[in-house]
Structures are given as structure tokens and as C-alpha cells.
Design a protein around this motif. Structure first.
Motif, PDB file in Angstrom:
ATOM      1  N   SER A 119      -3.643  -2.803   6.394  1.00 21.71           N
ATOM      2  CA  SER A 119      -4.580  -1.954   7.131  1.00 21.71           C
ATOM      3  C   SER A 119      -3.815  -0.884   7.901  1.00 21.71           C
ATOM      4  O   SER A 119      -2.631  -1.041   8.230  1.00 21.71           O
ATOM      5  N   ALA A 120      -4.514   0.222   8.172  1.00 22.43           N
ATOM      6  CA  ALA A 120      -3.976   1.325   8.960  1.00 22.43           C
ATOM      7  C   ALA A 120      -5.154   2.041   9.599  1.00 22.43           C
ATOM      8  O   ALA A 120      -6.278   1.997   9.066  1.00 22.43           O
ATOM      9  N   PRO A 121      -4.961   2.684  10.739  1.00 17.84           N
ATOM     10  CA  PRO A 121      -6.072   3.383  11.399  1.00 17.84           C
ATOM     11  C   PRO A 121      -6.715   4.423  10.482  1.00 17.84           C
ATOM     12  O   PRO A 121      -6.025   5.200   9.833  1.00 17.84           O
ATOM     13  N   GLY A 122      -8.057   4.398  10.448  1.00 23.71           N
ATOM     14  CA  GLY A 122      -8.794   5.392   9.675  1.00 23.71           C
ATOM     15  C   GLY A 122      -8.934   5.094   8.199  1.00 23.71           C
ATOM     16  O   GLY A 122      -9.485   5.921   7.457  1.00 23.71           O
ATOM     17  N   ALA A 123      -8.465   3.946   7.720  1.00 19.40           N
ATOM     18  CA  ALA A 123      -8.565   3.582   6.293  1.00 19.40           C
ATOM     19  C   ALA A 123      -9.097   2.161   6.163  1.00 19.40           C
ATOM     20  O   ALA A 123      -8.873   1.310   7.028  1.00 19.40           O
ATOM     21  N   ARG A 124      -9.826   1.927   5.089  1.00 14.15           N
ATOM     22  CA  ARG A 124     -10.345   0.580   4.829  1.00 14.15           C
ATOM     23  C   ARG A 124      -9.206  -0.375   4.483  1.00 14.15           C
ATOM     24  O   ARG A 124      -8.278   0.010   3.760  1.00 14.15           O
ATOM     25  N   PRO A 125      -9.247  -1.616   4.970  1.00 12.07           N
ATOM     26  CA  PRO A 125      -8.242  -2.599   4.556  1.00 12.07           C
ATOM     27  C   PRO A 125      -8.276  -2.776   3.041  1.00 12.07           C
ATOM     28  O   PRO A 125      -9.325  -2.688   2.411  1.00 12.07           O
ATOM     29  N   ARG A 126      -7.117  -3.026   2.477  1.00 15.81           N
ATOM     30  CA  ARG A 126      -7.032  -3.154   1.026  1.00 15.81           C
ATOM     31  C   ARG A 126      -5.883  -4.080   0.680  1.00 15.81           C
ATOM     32  O   ARG A 126      -4.863  -4.114   1.367  1.00 15.81           O
ATOM     33  N   GLN A 127      -6.068  -4.841  -0.413  1.00 17.96           N
ATOM     34  CA  GLN A 127      -4.993  -5.712  -0.867  1.00 17.96           C
ATOM     35  C   GLN A 127      -3.867  -4.888  -1.495  1.00 17.96           C
ATOM     36  O   GLN A 127      -4.124  -3.964  -2.273  1.00 17.96           O
ATOM     37  N   VAL A 128      -2.630  -5.248  -1.151  1.00 22.29           N
ATOM     38  CA  VAL A 128      -1.465  -4.609  -1.749  1.00 22.29           C
ATOM     39  C   VAL A 128      -0.535  -5.698  -2.244  1.00 22.29           C
ATOM     40  O   VAL A 128      -0.563  -6.835  -1.760  1.00 22.29           O
ATOM     41  N   GLN A 129       0.274  -5.355  -3.229  1.00 22.77           N
ATOM     42  CA  GLN A 129       1.262  -6.300  -3.747  1.00 22.77           C
ATOM     43  C   GLN A 129       2.433  -6.336  -2.770  1.00 22.77           C
ATOM     44  O   GLN A 129       3.287  -5.459  -2.762  1.00 22.77           O
ATOM     45  N   SER A 130       2.444  -7.367  -1.941  1.00 22.09           N
ATOM     46  CA  SER A 130       3.450  -7.489  -0.884  1.00 22.09           C
ATOM     47  C   SER A 130       4.684  -8.188  -1.422  1.00 22.09           C
ATOM     48  O   SER A 130       4.583  -9.256  -2.036  1.00 22.09           O
ATOM     49  N   VAL A 131       5.841  -7.593  -1.187  1.00 15.76           N
ATOM     50  CA  VAL A 131       7.110  -8.116  -1.713  1.00 15.76           C
ATOM     51  C   VAL A 131       8.115  -8.237  -0.578  1.00 15.76           C
ATOM     52  O   VAL A 131       8.254  -7.318   0.241  1.00 15.76           O
ATOM     53  N   ALA A 132       8.792  -9.371  -0.518  1.00 20.25           N
ATOM     54  CA  ALA A 132       9.910  -9.563   0.404  1.00 20.25           C
ATOM     55  C   ALA A 132      11.173  -9.702  -0.438  1.00 20.25           C
ATOM     56  O   ALA A 132      11.283 -10.640  -1.236  1.00 20.25           O
ATOM     57  N   ALA A 133      12.112  -8.775  -0.299  1.00 18.62           N
ATOM     58  CA  ALA A 133      13.300  -8.755  -1.157  1.00 18.62           C
ATOM     59  C   ALA A 133      14.484  -8.199  -0.380  1.00 18.62           C
ATOM     60  O   ALA A 133      14.346  -7.751   0.765  1.00 18.62           O
ATOM     61  N   VAL A 193       6.775   2.466   7.835  1.00 20.00           N
ATOM     62  CA  VAL A 193       7.010   2.976   6.484  1.00 20.00           C
ATOM     63  C   VAL A 193       8.216   3.913   6.512  1.00 20.00           C
ATOM     64  O   VAL A 193       8.246   4.879   7.282  1.00 20.00           O
ATOM     65  N   ILE A 194       9.199   3.628   5.661  1.00 29.35           N
ATOM     66  CA  ILE A 194      10.405   4.472   5.627  1.00 29.35           C
ATOM     67  C   ILE A 194      10.617   5.140   4.268  1.00 29.35           C
ATOM     68  O   ILE A 194      11.502   5.978   4.125  1.00 29.35           O
ATOM     69  N   GLY A 195       9.813   4.768   3.254  1.00 31.07           N
ATOM     70  CA  GLY A 195      10.013   5.354   1.929  1.00 31.07           C
ATOM     71  C   GLY A 195       8.813   5.172   1.026  1.00 31.07           C
ATOM     72  O   GLY A 195       7.978   4.279   1.247  1.00 31.07           O
ATOM     73  N   VAL A 196       8.730   6.028   0.003  1.00 33.95           N
ATOM     74  CA  VAL A 196       7.672   5.959  -0.999  1.00 33.95           C
ATOM     75  C   VAL A 196       8.315   5.961  -2.382  1.00 33.95           C
ATOM     76  O   VAL A 196       9.169   6.811  -2.681  1.00 33.95           O
ATOM     77  N   ILE A 197       7.927   5.007  -3.217  1.00 31.99           N
ATOM     78  CA  ILE A 197       8.486   4.878  -4.566  1.00 31.99           C
ATOM     79  C   ILE A 197       7.784   5.854  -5.504  1.00 31.99           C
ATOM     80  O   ILE A 197       6.582   6.130  -5.352  1.00 31.99           O
ATOM     81  N   GLU A 198       8.515   6.371  -6.472  1.00 36.16           N
ATOM     82  CA  GLU A 198       7.920   7.276  -7.454  1.00 36.16           C
ATOM     83  C   GLU A 198       6.792   6.575  -8.200  1.00 36.16           C
ATOM     84  O   GLU A 198       6.767   5.351  -8.315  1.00 36.16           O
ATOM     85  N   LYS A 199       5.865   7.364  -8.705  1.00 37.79           N
ATOM     86  CA  LYS A 199       4.683   6.824  -9.371  1.00 37.79           C
ATOM     87  C   LYS A 199       5.085   5.991 -10.576  1.00 37.79           C
ATOM     88  O   LYS A 199       5.852   6.437 -11.426  1.00 37.79           O
ATOM     89  N   GLN A 200       4.540   4.772 -10.666  1.00 36.41           N
ATOM     90  CA  GLN A 200       4.852   3.858 -11.761  1.00 36.41           C
ATOM     91  C   GLN A 200       3.768   3.834 -12.833  1.00 36.41           C
ATOM     92  O   GLN A 200       3.990   3.419 -13.955  1.00 36.41           O
ATOM     93  N   GLY A 205      -5.004  -1.478 -16.968  1.00 36.88           N
ATOM     94  CA  GLY A 205      -5.827  -1.496 -15.774  1.00 36.88           C
ATOM     95  C   GLY A 205      -5.145  -2.061 -14.541  1.00 36.88           C
ATOM     96  O   GLY A 205      -5.712  -2.015 -13.449  1.00 36.88           O
ATOM     97  N   PHE A 206      -3.927  -2.595 -14.671  1.00 37.01           N
ATOM     98  CA  PHE A 206      -3.195  -3.150 -13.530  1.00 37.01           C
ATOM     99  C   PHE A 206      -2.273  -2.071 -12.973  1.00 37.01           C
ATOM    100  O   PHE A 206      -1.371  -1.594 -13.656  1.00 37.01           O
ATOM    101  N   SER A 207      -2.523  -1.681 -11.713  1.00 35.78           N
ATOM    102  CA  SER A 207      -1.724  -0.624 -11.095  1.00 35.78           C
ATOM    103  C   SER A 207      -0.375  -1.161 -10.660  1.00 35.78           C
ATOM    104  O   SER A 207      -0.273  -2.233 -10.058  1.00 35.78           O
ATOM    105  N   LEU A 208       0.680  -0.386 -10.945  1.00 38.50           N
ATOM    106  CA  LEU A 208       2.023  -0.737 -10.514  1.00 38.50           C
ATOM    107  C   LEU A 208       2.407   0.009  -9.240  1.00 38.50           C
ATOM    108  O   LEU A 208       3.559  -0.051  -8.808  1.00 38.50           O
ATOM    109  N   ASP A 209       1.427   0.705  -8.628  1.00 37.57           N
ATOM    110  CA  ASP A 209       1.706   1.525  -7.455  1.00 37.57           C
ATOM    111  C   ASP A 209       1.114   0.961  -6.166  1.00 37.57           C
ATOM    112  O   ASP A 209       1.093   1.635  -5.144  1.00 37.57           O
TER     113      ASP A 209
END
Length: 413
Positions: A119-133, A193-200, A205-209
Motif C-alpha cells: 500500500s501507498a498513499p493515494g493508491a489502492r492496496p494491491r498484491q505484489v510478488q514480495s521477495v527477500a534476497a 524504494v531505491i530502484g526500479v527494474i526494467e520491464k519484464q 497472463g502472469f505479470s513479471l513486473d
């Protein structure tokens, strides 16, 4: 009659009787067209999944060490779910023991992942693929950071709550804004947030982004795995040839660390890229099999049309056959003449179908997300099938023509 003369005669029949020849070729052309198109699309899907998608989802020349085996349709058929539940959790001590045994040429990263709400201010909560690495994750996955930067080893050691996100996450939570240095909450925990990955892109139908990657020492690890176990260790070998050595080294190291005796089964899972995508390969074979069923029906129909047309041709050319026999043509000469004519007609139909099939596959690839890659073997198979259909369909008419009595044939009007 020589084969060359028979082919020229067949081509002459095509020119003289254009409409009849067009109907003769139609069934074979349609069948081969769909055969080439279906195989091209399936081959393209398989190639994309195995080469591009696999490199990003799993990693090139990698194997994964984790608690459970690959339990999917392409996984370990002997998998015992109850026994697996009794396996010990994969801890950092296990990871350290394996890493210490690996050759210096091999790269490795820990990774735990699942879907969590962000979640973030002004945007609807949404599921994201969370990774710890750790920091090696980006190199193994071939993730290029186009805005900002990836987190460093120092940030991993410090457990910094920093985040590198995918394009889709950035566009959803920070539309029209730079996401850098902004706060994104994952399961209510704030990350910078410190970085954005290039579009995958996406696959089937499964988004890699929809990625949100944080250091495995940050709160992200506790969010994903409250029991503080590690999801997996991904090991990358420099070449495919080195992969087997790496797998055996990792297996031996972990077995020794856990005190497993000879003869005891592994109490952990080792998954290779081939195992993980075994189901895709099986599915690809089945799609080719089922996808060729409809074209096969068209080829059968085409064979019946060719047979009927050739029977009509025999009836129309009865006097010609009689003249040839009277001049000394043998039964085999007549038989080969009509077989070559039938094979020539169907091969031409197959060649037209190949061209149309390649065009159809390219059109589907251009207008839809489905990739297409023309397999050379499918072109050869189509030509052989076309010739085979013609020979099979022309066998009975050719046999009837060769058995005609020359005197009776000469009396025919």
C-alpha cells in the motif's frame, strides 16, 4: 515413363484443369497450413518459456536448494507429502554450509518469496510478488535496474528496509511520479524504494513486473517467513556442463552438515531448471499432438478428394491409357505415372500450405501475445506428409489404371 515426365504431365494437368486442380489441392493445403501454424505457435511458446521466461523466473544454468522437492505436474513423481512435512526447515546455517563448499566460480543467492499486499498513499492496496534476497539475486535473475539502483551488500548486512520494485508496481502506486525515495508499505511495514527494474513483460497472463525485492535480512524476510526459515538457495553455475558438479557438491555438503548416513534419503529438495520446466515440455508435446488432430482430419479429407479426382482422371483418360499400353507401356509405367501425378499434386498443395501456415503463425504472433517460431522439422514433415497423402490417395486409382485391358481401353469413348 520417367519421373520427370510424369511430374511435367501432372503440372500440365494443373494448368489445363485449374478449378479441378484447386479443389484437389484444397484439403492438403488447409491441413498443412494449420499443421505449420499450430506447431510454430507451440514451438515458439516452448522456446520462449525455456529460454527467456526460464532465465528470468529461475535463472540460466541454475539449481535451487529448498525444503521441498518440485511438487508440480513435472516434479518428483515419488514425492511423499507426509514425509516431506517432517523435513527440517532450511536455515541460514544450512545455507552457509552449502555456500562454503561451492567452487568460487559459482554464484549463489538466498531467496524467499510470496504474494503480499502493498500500500501507498493515494493508491489502492494491491498484491505484489514480495521477495527477500541478497545482492546476488539481481545478477542471477538478470534484472537490470533502469531507475535508481539495486541494494548493496552493506545494506544486506545492515538489514536496511529498502526496496527495488517492478515497473507495474511503480506505475500502480506512484502514477506519474518518480518512485525513488518514496515509501511503500508491504504488509503494513514501511520500505524505501531505491530502484526500479526494467520491464519484464508477462507470460500466459502472469505479470513479471509485480515485484518488490528487499534484503533478506530486512523485515521482508519476517513478513514472508515468520518462522525465520529460508525459502531457497539458488546456485548458478558458469556453464551447463558445471551444473551437475554443483548439484552433487551442494547435496554432499548439506547431507554431511545434517549428519545423514549413507542410504538415508535426502531431507531437502534440489530442483533443476529441467525438472521445474518438465511440465512445460510435456505440455508442449501434448499441444503438438492435439494441435495436429484437426489438420490430420483435413489431410484425410484431402486424401479422399485426391482419390476421387484421380479416379475421375483415370476414367477420362482411359483411351490414353489404352494407347500407351498398345505402344508398349508396362503396368508399372502406368502405375508410376498416376502415383507421381498424385504425389506432385499433393506436394504442391503442401508447399502452398507451408507458405500460408508460416504467414498465419506470423500474423498470430503480431496480433496476439502468443510467440511463434517455425520449426524446420515441421516443414520437412509437411512436405513428406503431403507426398505421402498423394501416394496413398493415388494408389487405388493408379492400380485401377494399370490393370485396364488395352483393347477395352482403346474402345472407350
Amino acid at each position: 515413363m520417367k519421373t520427370r515426365d510424369a511430374v511435367l504431365l501432372a503440372l500440365a494437368q494443373l494448368r489445363v484443369q485449374k478449378l479441378k486442380s484447386a479443389f484437389t489441392l484444397l484439403g492438403v493445403t488447409i491441413g498443412v497450413m494449420f499443421l505449420i501454424a499450430v506447431v510454430s505457435i507451440v514451438e515458439g511458446m516452448g522456446k520462449y518459456v525455456e529460454e527467456d521466461f526460464a532465465a528470468r523466473l529461475i535463472g540460466t544454468n541454475t539449481f535451487t536448494l529448498r525444503r521441498f522437492d518440485n511438487v508440480g505436474p513435472g516434479g518428483n513423481r515419488g514425492f511423499d507429502a507426509r514425509a516431506a512435512q517432517r523435513r527440517p526447515l532450511l536455515r541460514m546455517t544450512d545455507i552457509d554450509a552449502v555456500r562454503a563448499s561451492l567452487p568460487a566460480t559459482m554464484n549463489a543467492t538466498v531467496a524467499s518469496e510470496t504474494f503480499k499486499y502493498a500500500s501507498a498513499p493515494g493508491a489502492r492496496p494491491r498484491q505484489v510478488q514480495s521477495v527477500a534476497a541478497d545482492a546476488n539475486y539481481f545478477a542471477i535473475k538478470k534484472f537490470a535496474v533502469t531507475a535508481g539502483r539495486a541494494f548493496t551488500e552493506q545494506e544486506v548486512r545492515a538489514g536496511s528496509p529498502v526496496l527495488v520494485i517492478g515497473v507495474e508496481v511503480a506505475e500502480h502506486f506512484f502514477p506519474g511520479l518518480s518512485p525513488l525515495n518514496r515509501t511503500l508499505r508491504v504488509s503494513g511495514v514501511p520500505f524505501t524504494v531505491i530502484g526500479v527494474i526494467e520491464k519484464q513483460g508477462s507470460v500466459f497472463g502472469f505479470s513479471l513486473d509485480r515485484l518488490a525485492i528487499a534484503p533478506n535480512t530486512s523485515p521482508m524476510q519476517r513478513i514472508i517467513r515468520p518462522a525465520r526459515d529460508v525459502g531457497s538457495l539458488i546456485v548458478q553455475a558458469p556453464t551447463q556442463a558445471d551444473l551437475a558438479e554443483g548439484i552433487e557438491t551442494a547435496r554432499s555438503a548439506l547431507r554431511a552438515f545434517r549428519g545423514l548416513r549413507a542410504g538415508e534419503p535426502d531431507n531437502f529438495g534440489l530442483v533443476t531448471q529441467d525438472a521445474a520446466f518438465g511440465f512445460i515440455k510435456q505440455l508442449k508435446g501434448r499441444l503438438v499432438l492435439f494441435g495436429t488432430a484437426l489438420p490430420a482430419i483435413s489431410l484425410v479429407v484431402g486424401a479422399m478428394v485426391i482419390m476421387n479426382i484421380m479416379l475421375v482422371a483415370v476414367a477420362e483418360r482411359t483411351r490414353e491409357i489404352g494407347v500407351r499400353k498398345a505402344l508398349g507401356a508396362k503396368r508399372n509405367d502406368i502405375l508410376s505415372q498416376f502415383l507421381v501425378e498424385a504425389a506432385t499434386l499433393s506436394t504442391i498443395g503442401a508447399a502452398i500450405g507451408i507458405g500460408l501456415g508460416i504467414g498465419l503463425a506470423e500474423l498470430v504472433a503480431a496480433l496476439t501475445p502468443l510467440p511463434a517460431a517455425v520449426a524446420p522439422w515441421s516443414i520437412v514433415a509437411a512436405l513428406v506428409t503431403g507426398a505421402g497423402v498423394g501416394i496413398g490417395a493415388g494408389l487405388y486409382p493408379a492400380s485401377r489404371a494399370s490393370k485396364l485391358d488395352p483393347i477395352t481401353a482403346l474402345r472407350s469413348e
